[in-house]
Design a protein around this motif. Structure first.
Motif, mmCIF file in Angstrom:
data_model
loop_
_atom_site.group_PDB
_atom_site.id
_atom_site.type_symbol
_atom_site.label_atom_id
_atom_site.label_comp_id
_atom_site.label_asym_id
_atom_site.label_seq_id
_atom_site.Cartn_x
_atom_site.Cartn_y
_atom_site.Cartn_z
ATOM 1 N N VAL A 118 43.295 8.088 82.045
ATOM 2 C CA VAL A 118 43.475 7.034 81.045
ATOM 3 C C VAL A 118 42.433 5.962 81.336
ATOM 4 N N TRP A 162 40.956 2.804 74.098
ATOM 5 C CA TRP A 162 41.349 3.717 75.172
ATOM 6 C C TRP A 162 40.857 5.128 74.876
ATOM 7 N N MET A 203 41.001 9.288 76.028
ATOM 8 C CA MET A 203 41.712 10.357 76.713
ATOM 9 C C MET A 203 40.692 11.291 77.365
ATOM 10 N N PHE A 239 49.578 11.031 75.812
ATOM 11 C CA PHE A 239 48.700 9.891 76.078
ATOM 12 C C PHE A 239 49.221 8.644 75.361
ATOM 13 N N LEU A 251 50.528 5.108 77.044
ATOM 14 C CA LEU A 251 49.997 3.783 76.713
ATOM 15 C C LEU A 251 51.100 2.824 76.305
#
Length: 294
Positions: free
Chosen positions: A52, A73, A75, A95, A99
C-alpha cells in the motif's frame, strides 16, 4: 530499513493477500522475499502480496496521477511467486477495505475511490456486497488451444485482456470442471509471451434466469496456481460466455467459484463498454513479520 513489517491478511471470496503499508516507498522486497512471505508452509501464506503505497512514491504512479490526480494510493501487487502483476480484481476490493478500515481514507456511500494499478486507474464504490469496481474497458484477443490434466483433448480458448491476460475455456458439463487437475499448469498453444490466467467455465442450467446469466468457474492463476477466486478471471469468464452466447445474451452475470459468488455487469461508458465486478472483501487479522529472517 526496519526489519519488522506490520501486515494485514485479507481476502476476497477466498483469494487471499498479505497487505502492508509503505506510504513513501521505503521498503524494498525481493521476489524471493515476497515468495517466502506468500509461502503457505514457511511464510504467512497468500495468493499475492499488496504494498500500500502513495502513487507519487513510485515511477508507475506518475502516469496514474496524470490520468486521475485523486488516485493518491497505488496497489503495488505481486503474485505469490514474487513476479509483478498488472492488476487483481479481488485485490482491489481488499485494498479498498484496507484503506477505509485503517483510516487512510474516508469513503462515504455514493462516493468513488480512485486507486492506481499497473493497468491504470480503477474506480470503486461501496455496495451491499462489499465493494464494486469499474474494471474499465476490455479487449477481445485471439483464440488458442488449452491442454489441462484430466481433459482428454485440447480445448479452444478465448483470449480476454483486462489489463492482465486471460484465456477462457468452455467445458461441457460440471463433471469435467470438477475432475480437472489444476495442480499442474495448463499448456496454452501458442504460449502468450507474458503467460496468462486460464479460466475453465461451465454454464448453469438454465444459463439465464430473470435476465441474469450464471456460470461456474475454476481458475489457474499465472504465477500462483489454482486459487479459490480470481476477480479479473471472473470478469473474463463472464465476457467470454456472453461472447459465445451471441446476440441477446445478458449484460449481468453471477459467477460461482470455489470461494463464493461474485457479480459482473457490462455497461456503456463514454469511451466504450466497461465491465464491473462486485463482491465481498474482508480483513482477517493483523501481524508482524521480521523480514531479516526471509
Amino acid at each position: 530499513m526496519a526489519n519488522l513489517i506490520n501486515f494485514t491478511k485479507g481476502h476476497g471470496t477466498g483469494n487471499d493477500f498479505v497487505l502492508f503499508l509503505d506510504s513513501d516507498g521505503e521498503i524494498k522486497l525481493t521476489a524471493a522475499q515476497i515468495a517466502k512471505i506468500c509461502d503457505r508452509h514457511f511464510g504467512i501464506g497468500a495468493d499475492g502480496l499488496i504494498r500500500v503505497i502513495k502513487s507519487e512514491a513510485l515511477p508507475e504512479g506518475a502516469a496514474v496521477l496524470d490520468e486521475e490526480p485523486n488516485a493518491t494510493w497505488f496497489m503495488d501487487y505481486y503474485n505469490a511467486d514474487g513476479s509483478t502483476a498488472e492488476m487483481c480484481g479481488n485485490g482491489t476490493r481488499v485494498f479498498a477495505r484496507y484503506l477505509t478500515e485503517k483510516g487512510l481514507i474516508e469513503l462515504h456511500d455514493g462516493e468513488t475511490l480512485s486507486i492506481g494499478t499497473r493497468a491504470g486507474v480503477k474506480d470503486l464504490q461501496r455496495n451491499m456486497a462489499g465493494f464494486a469496481i469499474d474494471m474499465g474497458r476490455w479487449k477481445l484477443e485471439g483464440e488458442s488451444l488449452v491442454k489441462a490434466s484430466n481433459l482428454e483433448v485440447s480445448r479452444p480458448g478465448l483470449g480476454i485482456n483486462l489489463g492482465n491476460p486471460h484465456v477462457v475455456v468452455a467445458l461441457a458439463e460440471p463433471e469435467e470442471l470438477a475432475n480437472l487437475d489444476l495442480t499442474r499448469k495448463p499448456a496454452i498453444e501458442p504460449e502468450p509471451v507474458k503467460g496468462a490466467n486460464v479460466e475453465f467455465v461451465v454454464p448453469s442450467d438454465p444459463m439465464v434466469k430473470d435476465g441474469v446469466g450464471s456460470i461456474q468457474m475454476r481458475v489457474y492463476e499465472r504465477g500462483v496456481g489454482e486459487t479459490l477466486s480470481c476477480g479479473t478471471g471472473i470478469v473474463a469468464a463472464a465476457l467470454a460466455t456472453r461472447h459465445w452466447a451471441g446476440a441477446g445474451a445478458p449484460n449481468q452475470w453471477t459467477v460461482r467459484v470455489p470461494g463464493g459468488t461474485l457479480g459482473v455487469r457490462m455497461f456503456a461508458a463514454e469511451d466504450g463498454e466497461h465491465v464491473g465486478l462486485s463482491g465481498a472483501a474482508e480483513l482477517v487479522y493483523d501481524g508482524q513479520i521480521d523480514i531479516s529472517n526471509l
